[in-house]
Write an enzyme that holds these catalytic residues in place. Structure first.
Site, short mmCIF file in Angstrom:
data_model
loop_
_atom_site.label_atom_id
_atom_site.label_comp_id
_atom_site.label_asym_id
_atom_site.label_seq_id
_atom_site.Cartn_x
_atom_site.Cartn_y
_atom_site.Cartn_z
N ILE A 12 0.84 -1.21 0.00
CA ILE A 12 0.00 0.00 0.00
C ILE A 12 0.88 1.26 0.00
CG2 ILE A 12 -1.88 1.21 1.18
CD1 ILE A 12 -2.63 -1.52 2.47
N PHE A 73 2.96 3.35 7.37
CA PHE A 73 2.49 2.04 6.89
C PHE A 73 3.32 0.88 7.46
CE2 PHE A 73 1.42 5.12 3.64
CZ PHE A 73 0.13 4.79 3.31
N TYR A 141 -2.24 -8.28 16.68
CA TYR A 141 -2.06 -7.33 15.56
C TYR A 141 -3.07 -6.17 15.69
CZ TYR A 141 -2.88 -5.44 10.87
OH TYR A 141 -3.08 -4.60 9.80
N PHE A 169 -10.25 -2.01 5.44
CA PHE A 169 -10.77 -3.37 5.43
C PHE A 169 -9.80 -4.17 4.55
CE2 PHE A 169 -14.70 -3.50 8.03
CZ PHE A 169 -14.44 -2.31 8.68
N ASN A 170 -10.19 -4.82 3.47
CA ASN A 170 -9.19 -5.60 2.73
C ASN A 170 -8.69 -4.82 1.52
OD1 ASN A 170 -10.87 -7.51 4.28
ND2 ASN A 170 -9.42 -8.97 3.45
N LEU A 188 -6.37 -13.27 -0.01
CA LEU A 188 -7.14 -14.14 -0.91
C LEU A 188 -6.91 -13.83 -2.40
CD1 LEU A 188 -9.29 -16.34 -1.34
CD2 LEU A 188 -11.03 -14.54 -1.13
N ARG A 278 -10.52 -21.04 10.14
CA ARG A 278 -9.35 -20.54 10.86
C ARG A 278 -9.86 -19.87 12.13
NH1 ARG A 278 -6.30 -17.00 6.36
NH2 ARG A 278 -8.31 -16.01 6.48
N GLY A 280 -10.62 -17.25 14.80
CA GLY A 280 -10.61 -15.78 14.79
C GLY A 280 -11.06 -15.15 13.50
N1 LIG Z 1 -3.11 -5.07 3.17
C1 LIG Z 1 -4.25 -4.91 3.82
O1 LIG Z 1 -5.31 -5.39 3.39
C2 LIG Z 1 -4.29 -4.11 5.09
C3 LIG Z 1 -5.49 -4.02 5.80
C4 LIG Z 1 -5.53 -3.26 6.98
C5 LIG Z 1 -4.40 -2.58 7.41
N2 LIG Z 1 -3.23 -2.71 6.72
C6 LIG Z 1 -2.05 -1.99 7.21
O2 LIG Z 1 -1.52 -1.22 6.15
C7 LIG Z 1 -0.11 -1.12 6.25
C8 LIG Z 1 0.53 -1.54 4.94
O3 LIG Z 1 0.14 -2.87 4.63
P1 LIG Z 1 0.75 -3.63 3.38
O4 LIG Z 1 -0.21 -4.71 3.00
O5 LIG Z 1 1.18 -2.63 2.37
O6 LIG Z 1 2.00 -4.34 4.07
P2 LIG Z 1 3.49 -4.54 3.49
O7 LIG Z 1 4.12 -5.59 4.34
O8 LIG Z 1 3.46 -4.73 2.02
O9 LIG Z 1 4.18 -3.13 3.80
C9 LIG Z 1 4.76 -2.83 5.03
C10 LIG Z 1 6.17 -2.34 4.76
O10 LIG Z 1 6.78 -1.96 5.97
C11 LIG Z 1 8.14 -2.39 5.96
N3 LIG Z 1 8.54 -2.54 7.38
C12 LIG Z 1 8.07 -3.44 8.28
N4 LIG Z 1 8.65 -3.27 9.47
C13 LIG Z 1 9.50 -2.21 9.33
C14 LIG Z 1 10.39 -1.55 10.21
N5 LIG Z 1 10.54 -1.95 11.48
N6 LIG Z 1 11.11 -0.51 9.74
C15 LIG Z 1 10.99 -0.12 8.44
N7 LIG Z 1 10.16 -0.71 7.57
C16 LIG Z 1 9.44 -1.75 8.00
C17 LIG Z 1 8.13 -3.68 5.18
O11 LIG Z 1 9.39 -3.99 4.60
C18 LIG Z 1 7.06 -3.41 4.13
O12 LIG Z 1 7.62 -2.87 2.95
C19 LIG Z 1 0.29 -1.97 7.43
O13 LIG Z 1 0.45 -1.12 8.55
C20 LIG Z 1 -0.91 -2.89 7.62
O14 LIG Z 1 -1.03 -3.28 8.99
C21 LIG Z 1 -3.16 -3.45 5.57
#
Ligand SMILES: NC(=O)c1ccc[n+]([C@@H]2O[C@H](COP(=O)([O-])OP(=O)(O)OC[C@H]3O[C@@H](n4cnc5c(N)ncnc54)[C@H](O)[C@@H]3O)[C@@H](O)[C@H]2O)c1
Length: 325
Positions: A12, A73, A141, A169-170, A188, A278, A280
């Site tokens: 994202i 993020f 989480y 959400f997703n 998914l 699963r 939860g």
């Molecule tokens: N993908 C989804 O559907 C979704 C849904 C709800 C919330 N989120 C939240 O959105 C955010 C982004 O999600 P995503 O799917 O893009 O995840 P992602 O894993 O693709 O991106 C997270 C990035 O953070 C980096 N990272 C992790 N720990 C780090 C650290 N300690 N220092 C520096 N960089 C670090 C990773 O290398 C990765 O590039 C996250 O916070 C996630 O919890 C995602």
């Protein structure tokens, strides 16, 4: 405006970086590349490889770049892993966020956007789920995001830090240039598309005895470009005060419906096998996003599941090995 995007090499964060640059903003992406990919970072952004555990690194980045806002993020993001390794989430996710926030306060950054989650709502009383719903984190989480939301609440009160917590959400879909490439992949839509690409034999449906229209779980899929738009709108609204929004399409689709649409789009039979539930997994999670629509005029531009899966398919087909090319 100059914006620090943590996790800017992730799924994202990289798409939001791309869209911020397209909107004329300037971006510094910070990522430790534990999940992210250097190639995912827009060439117009500055990139710093580093870890949020390192407070002195964050201080140095804020001193050098003086961002007006931070979008956060970077995180451990797996619900299942958080149940097995709670300290990675209740520890790392929270302390990394605190490092970033302490540095932000010290350097006078006044705008902050947090990636929060639908995992705050493990036992929703009403669907769609609005911001008034009771918060019941579904895992360490979700709890880590809830703690960060609470910390932001206090930093606003005590230091005037304006924040938006966006509870996605997703997230799904791709921009023409950037898509979802996680290892392991747990989401998914990319899993279903990996079956269509011949990289997996089948998709496993976790439970088909839920009280839903076809027995499989209902989820709300939001196009990553619509998420990016919401970040840009929220950023510019922060001067009017802090805010919290649930962000989804407001439409739910079952696992079987997602697989069916993917079969139509890819022309592949995509074999599916039913496995046990699963722990939860709530039966239905659909966002009520009226508040962000009303207050910021946000409108999903790509709400149709066909469009979301179609965009992901175009990206995966063009990048069958993701960013590892
Ligand atoms: N993908 C989804 O559907 C979704 C849904 C709800 C919330 N989120 C939240 O959105 C955010 C982004 O999600 P995503 O799917 O893009 O995840 P992602 O894993 O693709 O991106 C997270 C990035 O953070 C980096 N990272 C992790 N720990 C780090 C650290 N300690 N220092 C520096 N960089 C670090 C990773 O290398 C990765 O590039 C996250 O916070 C996630 O919890 C995602």
């Amino acid at each position: 405006m100059k914006i620090l995007v943590t996790g800017g090499a992730g799924y994202i964060g990289s798409v939001v970086t791309e869209q911020l640059i397209a909107a004329g903003e300037s971006v510094v992406a910070l990522d430790n590349l534990s999940q992210g990919h250097r190639a995912a970072v827009h060439p117009g952004a500055s990139f710093v490889q580093g870890d949020l555990r390192d407070r002195s690194l964050i201080d140095a980045v804020l001193r050098e770049h003086r961002p007006a806002a931070i979008m956060h993020f970077a995180s451990h993001t797996l619900v299942g892993e958080s149940v097995e390794q709670p300290f990675l989430y209740l520890g790392d996710n929270v302390t990394n966020g605190l490092n970033l926030l302490a540095s932000a306060v010290e350097h006078g950054v006044q705008r902050f956007i947090l990636s929060s989650t639908a995992n705050l709502f493990d036992a929703p009383e009403e669907i769609p789920i609005t911001e008034d719903e009771r918060i019941v984190p579904g895992s360490p989480y979700g709890e880590s995001k809830h703690l960060l939301e609470r910390i932001l609440h206090w930093l606003d009160r005590l230091h005037g830090l304006r924040y938006a917590a966006l509870r996605y959400f997703n997230a799904a879909g791709a921009s023409p240039e950037r898509g979802e490439d996680h290892d392991p992949e747990t989401h998914l839509i990319p899993i279903v598309l990996q079956v269509a690409l011949g990289q997996r034999d089948r998709v496993v449906i976790y439970g088909d005895d839920y009280p839903t229209r076809d027995g499989t779980c209902v989820r709300d899929y939001i196009h990553v470009l619509d998420l990016a738009q919401a970040h840009i709108l929220a950023l510019h609204a922060l001067d009017g005060g802090s805010r919290v929004y649930n962000l989804g399409n407001g439409q739910g689709f079952t696992v079987r419906e997602v697989i069916e649409v993917a079969r139509r789009i890819t022309g592949h039979p995509i074999p599916a096998q039913v496995g046990p539930r699963r722990p939860g997994d709530p039966p239905e999670l659909v966002a009520g996003s009226e508040r962000i629509r009303r207050e910021l005029g946000w409108q999903p531009r790509h709400p149709a599941l066909e469009e979301i899966i179609g965009s992901a398919w175009r990206w995966h087909r063009a990048h069958p090995d993701g960013y590892r090319e």
